[in-house]
Scaffold this motif. Structure first.
Motif, PDB file in Angstrom:
ATOM      1  N   MET A   1       0.830  -1.192   0.000  1.00 44.25           N
ATOM      2  CA  MET A   1       0.000   0.000   0.000  1.00 44.25           C
ATOM      3  C   MET A   1       0.869   1.248   0.000  1.00 44.25           C
ATOM      4  O   MET A   1       2.001   1.220   0.483  1.00 44.25           O
ATOM      5  CB  MET A   1      -0.927   0.037   1.223  1.00 44.25           C
ATOM      6  N   THR A   2       0.343   2.319  -0.549  1.00 39.46           N
ATOM      7  CA  THR A   2       1.033   3.601  -0.513  1.00 39.46           C
ATOM      8  C   THR A   2       0.085   4.674   0.004  1.00 39.46           C
ATOM      9  O   THR A   2      -1.145   4.542  -0.108  1.00 39.46           O
ATOM     10  CB  THR A   2       1.566   4.002  -1.893  1.00 39.46           C
ATOM     11  N   PHE A   3       0.669   5.723   0.552  1.00 39.27           N
ATOM     12  CA  PHE A   3      -0.113   6.813   1.135  1.00 39.27           C
ATOM     13  C   PHE A   3       0.494   8.139   0.699  1.00 39.27           C
ATOM     14  O   PHE A   3       1.718   8.288   0.668  1.00 39.27           O
ATOM     15  CB  PHE A   3      -0.115   6.713   2.660  1.00 39.27           C
ATOM     16  N   LEU A   4      -0.376   9.084   0.400  1.00 34.58           N
ATOM     17  CA  LEU A   4       0.044  10.421  -0.006  1.00 34.58           C
ATOM     18  C   LEU A   4      -0.657  11.441   0.869  1.00 34.58           C
ATOM     19  O   LEU A   4      -1.889  11.528   0.874  1.00 34.58           O
ATOM     20  CB  LEU A   4      -0.306  10.670  -1.476  1.00 34.58           C
ATOM     21  N   ASP A   5       0.116  12.204   1.619  1.00 32.14           N
ATOM     22  CA  ASP A   5      -0.428  13.252   2.474  1.00 32.14           C
ATOM     23  C   ASP A   5       0.157  14.586   2.029  1.00 32.14           C
ATOM     24  O   ASP A   5       1.282  14.925   2.386  1.00 32.14           O
ATOM     25  CB  ASP A   5      -0.101  12.978   3.943  1.00 32.14           C
ATOM     26  N   ASP A   6      -0.608  15.319   1.239  1.00 33.55           N
ATOM     27  CA  ASP A   6      -0.191  16.620   0.727  1.00 33.55           C
ATOM     28  C   ASP A   6      -0.855  17.684   1.586  1.00 33.55           C
ATOM     29  O   ASP A   6      -1.967  18.123   1.326  1.00 33.55           O
ATOM     30  CB  ASP A   6      -0.600  16.761  -0.742  1.00 33.55           C
ATOM     31  N   GLY A   7      -0.164  18.079   2.642  1.00 34.28           N
ATOM     32  CA  GLY A   7      -0.747  19.014   3.590  1.00 34.28           C
ATOM     33  C   GLY A   7      -0.038  20.343   3.604  1.00 34.28           C
ATOM     34  O   GLY A   7       0.963  20.548   2.902  1.00 34.28           O
ATOM     35  N   PRO A   8      -0.528  21.282   4.417  1.00 38.85           N
ATOM     36  CA  PRO A   8       0.117  22.594   4.519  1.00 38.85           C
ATOM     37  C   PRO A   8       1.555  22.483   5.003  1.00 38.85           C
ATOM     38  O   PRO A   8       1.833  21.841   6.019  1.00 38.85           O
ATOM     39  CB  PRO A   8      -0.750  23.324   5.546  1.00 38.85           C
ATOM     40  N   GLY A   9       2.478  23.051   4.244  1.00 36.37           N
ATOM     41  CA  GLY A   9       3.866  23.096   4.663  1.00 36.37           C
ATOM     42  C   GLY A   9       4.710  21.917   4.255  1.00 36.37           C
ATOM     43  O   GLY A   9       5.945  22.010   4.279  1.00 36.37           O
ATOM     44  N   GLU A  10       4.111  20.788   3.895  1.00 35.20           N
ATOM     45  CA  GLU A  10       4.903  19.608   3.576  1.00 35.20           C
ATOM     46  C   GLU A  10       4.064  18.581   2.830  1.00 35.20           C
ATOM     47  O   GLU A  10       2.838  18.614   2.866  1.00 35.20           O
ATOM     48  CB  GLU A  10       5.459  18.957   4.849  1.00 35.20           C
ATOM     49  N   THR A  11       4.762  17.665   2.155  1.00 38.75           N
ATOM     50  CA  THR A  11       4.110  16.544   1.486  1.00 38.75           C
ATOM     51  C   THR A  11       4.859  15.272   1.841  1.00 38.75           C
ATOM     52  O   THR A  11       6.088  15.222   1.776  1.00 38.75           O
ATOM     53  CB  THR A  11       4.111  16.725  -0.039  1.00 38.75           C
ATOM     54  N   GLU A 116       5.098  10.995  -8.029  1.00 39.86           N
ATOM     55  CA  GLU A 116       5.877  10.234  -9.002  1.00 39.86           C
ATOM     56  C   GLU A 116       6.807   9.246  -8.307  1.00 39.86           C
ATOM     57  O   GLU A 116       6.973   8.114  -8.783  1.00 39.86           O
ATOM     58  CB  GLU A 116       6.686  11.171  -9.892  1.00 39.86           C
ATOM     59  N   TRP A 117       7.400   9.631  -7.198  1.00 43.00           N
ATOM     60  CA  TRP A 117       8.240   8.693  -6.455  1.00 43.00           C
ATOM     61  C   TRP A 117       7.410   7.512  -5.975  1.00 43.00           C
ATOM     62  O   TRP A 117       7.866   6.354  -6.020  1.00 43.00           O
ATOM     63  CB  TRP A 117       8.901   9.382  -5.265  1.00 43.00           C
ATOM     64  N   LEU A 118       6.192   7.775  -5.496  1.00 45.01           N
ATOM     65  CA  LEU A 118       5.318   6.689  -5.057  1.00 45.01           C
ATOM     66  C   LEU A 118       4.983   5.758  -6.215  1.00 45.01           C
ATOM     67  O   LEU A 118       4.976   4.531  -6.057  1.00 45.01           O
ATOM     68  CB  LEU A 118       4.028   7.254  -4.453  1.00 45.01           C
ATOM     69  N   GLY A 124       1.308   1.197 -10.450  1.00 45.57           N
ATOM     70  CA  GLY A 124      -0.089   0.796 -10.565  1.00 45.57           C
ATOM     71  C   GLY A 124      -0.890   0.873  -9.286  1.00 45.57           C
ATOM     72  O   GLY A 124      -2.088   0.567  -9.296  1.00 45.57           O
ATOM     73  N   VAL A 125      -0.269   1.267  -8.178  1.00 45.31           N
ATOM     74  CA  VAL A 125      -0.971   1.349  -6.897  1.00 45.31           C
ATOM     75  C   VAL A 125      -1.437   2.786  -6.665  1.00 45.31           C
ATOM     76  O   VAL A 125      -0.626   3.717  -6.687  1.00 45.31           O
ATOM     77  CB  VAL A 125      -0.068   0.895  -5.733  1.00 45.31           C
ATOM     78  N   GLU A 126      -2.739   2.962  -6.452  1.00 44.30           N
ATOM     79  CA  GLU A 126      -3.292   4.288  -6.183  1.00 44.30           C
ATOM     80  C   GLU A 126      -3.113   4.606  -4.701  1.00 44.30           C
ATOM     81  O   GLU A 126      -3.582   3.868  -3.825  1.00 44.30           O
ATOM     82  CB  GLU A 126      -4.780   4.324  -6.528  1.00 44.30           C
ATOM     83  N   PRO A 127      -2.429   5.691  -4.364  1.00 43.28           N
ATOM     84  CA  PRO A 127      -2.183   5.976  -2.944  1.00 43.28           C
ATOM     85  C   PRO A 127      -3.439   6.386  -2.202  1.00 43.28           C
ATOM     86  O   PRO A 127      -4.304   7.087  -2.746  1.00 43.28           O
ATOM     87  CB  PRO A 127      -1.163   7.115  -2.988  1.00 43.28           C
ATOM     88  N   ASP A 128      -3.543   5.958  -0.947  1.00 45.62           N
ATOM     89  CA  ASP A 128      -4.610   6.421  -0.061  1.00 45.62           C
ATOM     90  C   ASP A 128      -4.285   7.834   0.405  1.00 45.62           C
ATOM     91  O   ASP A 128      -3.110   8.196   0.571  1.00 45.62           O
ATOM     92  CB  ASP A 128      -4.729   5.507   1.151  1.00 45.62           C
ATOM     93  N   THR A 129      -5.323   8.615   0.667  1.00 43.75           N
ATOM     94  CA  THR A 129      -5.162   9.984   1.144  1.00 43.75           C
ATOM     95  C   THR A 129      -6.037  10.173   2.382  1.00 43.75           C
ATOM     96  O   THR A 129      -6.539   9.214   2.948  1.00 43.75           O
ATOM     97  CB  THR A 129      -5.544  10.987   0.050  1.00 43.75           C
ATOM     98  N   GLY A 130      -6.231  11.416   2.790  1.00 36.84           N
ATOM     99  CA  GLY A 130      -7.115  11.706   3.906  1.00 36.84           C
ATOM    100  C   GLY A 130      -6.593  11.209   5.234  1.00 36.84           C
ATOM    101  O   GLY A 130      -5.380  11.149   5.484  1.00 36.84           O
ATOM    102  N   ALA A 131      -7.520  10.804   6.124  1.00 27.88           N
ATOM    103  CA  ALA A 131      -7.154  10.395   7.481  1.00 27.88           C
ATOM    104  C   ALA A 131      -6.219   9.192   7.483  1.00 27.88           C
ATOM    105  O   ALA A 131      -5.292   9.112   8.296  1.00 27.88           O
ATOM    106  CB  ALA A 131      -8.415  10.084   8.288  1.00 27.88           C
ATOM    107  N   ALA A 132      -6.425   8.254   6.555  1.00 21.38           N
ATOM    108  CA  ALA A 132      -5.566   7.061   6.494  1.00 21.38           C
ATOM    109  C   ALA A 132      -4.121   7.452   6.197  1.00 21.38           C
ATOM    110  O   ALA A 132      -3.177   6.880   6.764  1.00 21.38           O
ATOM    111  CB  ALA A 132      -6.085   6.090   5.438  1.00 21.38           C
ATOM    112  N   ALA A 133      -3.923   8.423   5.326  1.00 21.41           N
ATOM    113  CA  ALA A 133      -2.569   8.869   4.996  1.00 21.41           C
ATOM    114  C   ALA A 133      -1.930   9.585   6.178  1.00 21.41           C
ATOM    115  O   ALA A 133      -0.735   9.411   6.450  1.00 21.41           O
ATOM    116  CB  ALA A 133      -2.602   9.783   3.778  1.00 21.41           C
ATOM    117  N   ILE A 134      -2.712  10.395   6.889  1.00 14.58           N
ATOM    118  CA  ILE A 134      -2.174  11.085   8.063  1.00 14.58           C
ATOM    119  C   ILE A 134      -1.723  10.066   9.109  1.00 14.58           C
ATOM    120  O   ILE A 134      -0.662  10.202   9.729  1.00 14.58           O
ATOM    121  CB  ILE A 134      -3.220  12.047   8.649  1.00 14.58           C
TER     122      ILE A 134
END
Length: 334
Positions: A1-11, A116-118, A124-134
C-alpha cells in the motif's frame, strides 16, 4: 500500500509492505527545488579542488554549493548537472555532469514530485489519502526517528555518527534451542530489521553491523545481508573474525531527521507547528459531528501558523492562548 499526504507546509509519501512502513518520500515547502534528487540545472563552477579532486558548483540556490566528484573545466564555466544525492550534514547536493551549460545558474527541470516517487516505488498502486494517509505518516515518522526496534527476543539498535551508521544486534536466546542455529536465525532477522530501519531513516554511507556471536561461517551471513540490502549500489565488505560486517550504501535522499529538523535543529519549531496542524487536519477528517475543531496555540506563534490553517475549511479554527508555552498545542472541539 502507498499513502500520499499533501498538507500545509509539507508533502509525505509512504510505502508500506507487510503492514509496516518501508519507504518515506518527503518534501518541505520552501526547499530549493534545484537541490532535490533528480533535478537538472545549469550551474557555474565556483572552485576546483587540487588534482581534479572535485568542483563546487553554484546552482542558483545559495550555499552550500553542489559538488561534482571530479573537477571539470575552469572556475566560472557553466555546466549542466543533475542531483544524484540530496544535501546532508551541512553539505550541498552531489551532482552528476550532463554536459556544457549556457547562461546563469538556474533550474532546468525539477526532480520527481512525491506522487511520481510513489508511482515508481509501487507501479499501478493508487495511494490512499485523507485520514488514512495522516495515520500512516504518524506511524512512519515515529518508526523513522526511533533508535531501536524489537522482535522475537531480538533488539536492534541503529545509530548514525559522523563517520558511519552503527548497528548493534542483541539477542536473549531461546532456552532449549540449538545455540548456533538460533544465532544464525537471529542474525538473519536482525539484518532484515536493520536494513528496513536504515531505509526508512534514509541513511547511507558506511554501515558497521555488530552481529550476534563471533567466528561464524561468512557465506550464510553474506547471503542474508544481500537479501536484506538488495540495493544495486551496495558494496559488501568481509565479515571480520569479531563478528563485524561492513557494507556501503549510496546516498540519495536527505536523512529524514535533517529534512524535518535541520542539521542543527533550525527547522524544529516549524516542524512542531506543521505536526500540530496535521493533528488538526486528522481531527477535522475523523470528528465529523463536531461543528468546529480548534487548534489552541501560543499567542506568540499564531501569526506563524495562520497560513498553515487557512486552507483547511470553515470547520478548522486557529485560537491563540496567552501564556501558553511555545511549542505546546491542543485540539479542542467547539
Amino acid at each position: 500500500m502507498t499513502f500520499l499526504d499533501d498538507g500545509p507546509g509539507e508533502t509525505w509519501g509512504v510505502v508500506c509492505r507487510e503492514g509496516e512502513p518501508r519507504q518515506i518520500f518527503y518534501a518541505r515547502e520552501g526547499e530549493a527545488a534545484a537541490n532535490r534528487l533528480g533535478a537538472e540545472s545549469v550551474g557555474r563552477v565556483t572552485a576546483l579542488l587540487p588534482g581534479a579532486g572535485g568542483a563546487f558548483v553554484d546552482l542558483g540556490a545559495g550555499e552550500p554549493f553542489g559538488f561534482l566528484a571530479k573537477g571539470q573545466g575552469a572556475v566560472g564555466q557553466a555546466v549542466r548537472v543533475t542531483v544524484s544525492a540530496e544535501p546532508r550534514g551541512g553539505k550541498g547536493p552531489a551532482l552528476t555532469l550532463k554536459g556544457k551549460g549556457e547562461g546563469a545558474p538556474r533550474l532546468l527541470k525539477p526532480g520527481p514530485a512525491i506522487p511520481e516517487w510513489l508511482a515508481r516505488a509501487a507501479p499501478g498502486v493508487e495511494p490512499d489519502t485523507g485520514a488514512a494517509a495522516i495515520e500512516a505518516v504518524r506511524e512512519a515518522r515515529e518508526a523513522a526517528l526511533a533508535v531501536e526496534v524489537t522482535a522475537g527476543g531480538l533488539n536492534v539498535a541503529v545509530e548514525r555518527t559522523r563517520a558511519l551508521v552503527a548497528v548493534d544486534l542483541d539477542f536473549a536466546g531461546t532456552p532449549g534451542r540449538d545455540g548456533g542455529k538460533a544465532r544464525e536465525a537471529a542474525n538473519r532477522l536482525g539484518l532484515s530489521l536493520a536494513a528496513r530501519r536504515i531505509a526508512l531513516k534514509r541513511w547511507a554511507g558506511l554501515v558497521a553491523i555488530d552481529l550476534i556471536g563471533t567466528s561464524q561461517p561468512p557465506e550464510p551471513i553474506l547471503s542474508a545481508a544481500r537479501n536484506a540490502f538488495p540495493d544495486t549500489g551496495v558494496t559488501f565488505g568481509p565479515l571480520s573474525r569479531f563478528g563485524l560486517l561492513q557494507l556501503s550504501l549510496p546516498w540519495r535522499q536527505t536523512p529524514i531527521e535533517e529534512a524535518l529538523f535541520g542539521v542543527k535543529g533550525e527547522h524544529a519549531r516549524r516542524t512542531r507547528q506543521i505536526d500540530a496542524v496535521r493533528d488538526l487536519r486528522h481531527a477535522v477528517e475523523t470528528r465529523r459531528s463536531a461543528p468546529w475543531i480548534s487548534l489552541i496555540v501560543p499567542d506568540v506563534e499564531v501569526g506563524e501558523m495562520t497560513g498553515l490553517v487557512a486552507g483547511l475549511g470553515p470547520r478548522a479554527r486557529l485560537v491563540s492562548e496567552a501564556g501558553r508555552h511555545p511549542g505546546t498545542y491542543k485540539i479542542r472541539e467547539s
